[in-house]
Write a protein that holds these residues in place. Structure first.
Motif, PDB file in Angstrom:
ATOM      1  N   LYS A  88       0.825  -1.210   0.000  1.00 12.86           N
ATOM      2  CA  LYS A  88       0.000   0.000   0.000  1.00 12.86           C
ATOM      3  C   LYS A  88       0.858   1.259   0.000  1.00 12.86           C
ATOM      4  N   SER A 146      -3.319  -2.661  -4.980  1.00 18.19           N
ATOM      5  CA  SER A 146      -3.385  -1.678  -3.890  1.00 18.19           C
ATOM      6  C   SER A 146      -2.227  -0.692  -3.876  1.00 18.19           C
ATOM      7  N   LYS A 173      -9.160   4.972  -8.092  1.00 16.09           N
ATOM      8  CA  LYS A 173      -9.522   6.362  -7.833  1.00 16.09           C
ATOM      9  C   LYS A 173      -8.470   7.291  -8.415  1.00 16.09           C
ATOM     10  N   ASN A 200      -5.067   5.657  -7.145  1.00 20.24           N
ATOM     11  CA  ASN A 200      -5.040   4.799  -5.967  1.00 20.24           C
ATOM     12  C   ASN A 200      -5.766   3.508  -6.326  1.00 20.24           C
ATOM     13  N   GLU A 203      -8.647   1.702  -4.169  1.00 20.36           N
ATOM     14  CA  GLU A 203     -10.035   2.154  -4.177  1.00 20.36           C
ATOM     15  C   GLU A 203     -10.640   1.884  -5.543  1.00 20.36           C
ATOM     16  N   GLN A 204     -11.555   0.963  -5.614  1.00 22.36           N
ATOM     17  CA  GLN A 204     -12.159   0.589  -6.893  1.00 22.36           C
ATOM     18  C   GLN A 204     -13.210   1.620  -7.295  1.00 22.36           C
ATOM     19  N   LYS A 205     -12.950   2.289  -8.388  1.00 22.92           N
ATOM     20  CA  LYS A 205     -13.866   3.307  -8.877  1.00 22.92           C
ATOM     21  C   LYS A 205     -13.775   3.378 -10.393  1.00 22.92           C
TER      22      LYS A 205
END
Length: 236
Positions: A88, A146, A173, A200, A203-205
């Motif tokens: 991360k 990640s 993201k 990022n 963060e799934q977007k």
């Protein structure tokens, strides 16, 4: 990432060339640089020896990111990518090649359509599989999850019609984002924009739209521009 991000994060440029992107970074103990070409590794080692590149020689190595397995990486870097918490804090910081498949093959390297990563993820990549940088991002997204991906690329991944399949799986993201003319970079010609995007991947977007700062080739802010994904509603 914060003011002290270089002390808190690790950085890997997996398409480093001769290390230009890493000039100005200060914490050499947290930085790795890999490149396909052994001659580029030698150049970086020479720059390190002459105090022109602030890296550790053992952190600079040859690695074919589209074909080699991660067990070829230096052990400290393997330890980072194999540890979910350390991962991360890994920033993949790259300016990968923008060449399409026929041009890449003509450079004497393995044709991009024959790369291990293309064969593995061709169905997901769809028509975007001919783009080298899309293959880099695909491996990063799937096999080093990640991480923070800080990348220079064309804007096809945001709005190109051939990248609908790519945007369908690459869900991350988008943070800070700016755009510059292609000829800002050495050895890049053509009248098209190149974006610097920080993703990022933890963060799934689905990307739908974003607004970028626009700079001219001299680094002067000349305005803002909004970008919207092609047909994003189709796959949301």
């Amino acid at each position: 990432l914060g003011e002290d991000w270089q002390d808190e994060y690790y950085v890997w440029d997996c398409a480093a060339g001769t290390g230009n992107l890493l000039v100005g970074l200060t914490n050499k103990y947290n930085i790795w640089a890999s490149t396909l070409d052994a001659q580029d590794v030698k150049v970086m080692h020479d720059l390190i020896a002459n105090n022109k590149l602030n890296l550790l020689e053992k952190h600079v190595f040859q690695f074919d990111f589209l074909n080699d397995q991660f067990d070829k990486l230096p052990q400290p870097l393997q330890d980072i990518i194999n540890d979910p918490e350390k991962r991360k804090k890994l920033v993949i910081y790259i300016n990968p090649p923008y060449k399409e498949a026929p041009q890449y093959g003509s450079m004497g390297q393995k044709a991009v359509e024959q790369s291990v990563i293309n064969k593995k993820y061709a169905k997901q990549l769809g028509q975007g599989n001919r783009e080298l940088f899309a293959q880099f991002f695909t491996r990063i997204y799937h096999e080093i999850p990640s991480v923070v991906l800080a990348e220079f690329s064309t804007l096809k991944i945001l709005q190109g019609p051939h990248f609908v399949d790519f945007r369908n799986f690459f869900r991350a993201k988008l943070g800070r984002f700016f755009v510059v003319p292609a000829d800002t970079f050495d050895n890049v010609s053509g009248n098209f924009p190149i974006g610097f995007m920080i993703w990022n991947t933890a963060e799934q977007k689905v990307f739908s739209s974003a607004t970028a700062d626009v700079f001219d080739k001299n680094g002067t802010l000349i305005g803002k521009k909004s970008f919207r994904a092609y047909d994003y509603e189709h796959y949301m």
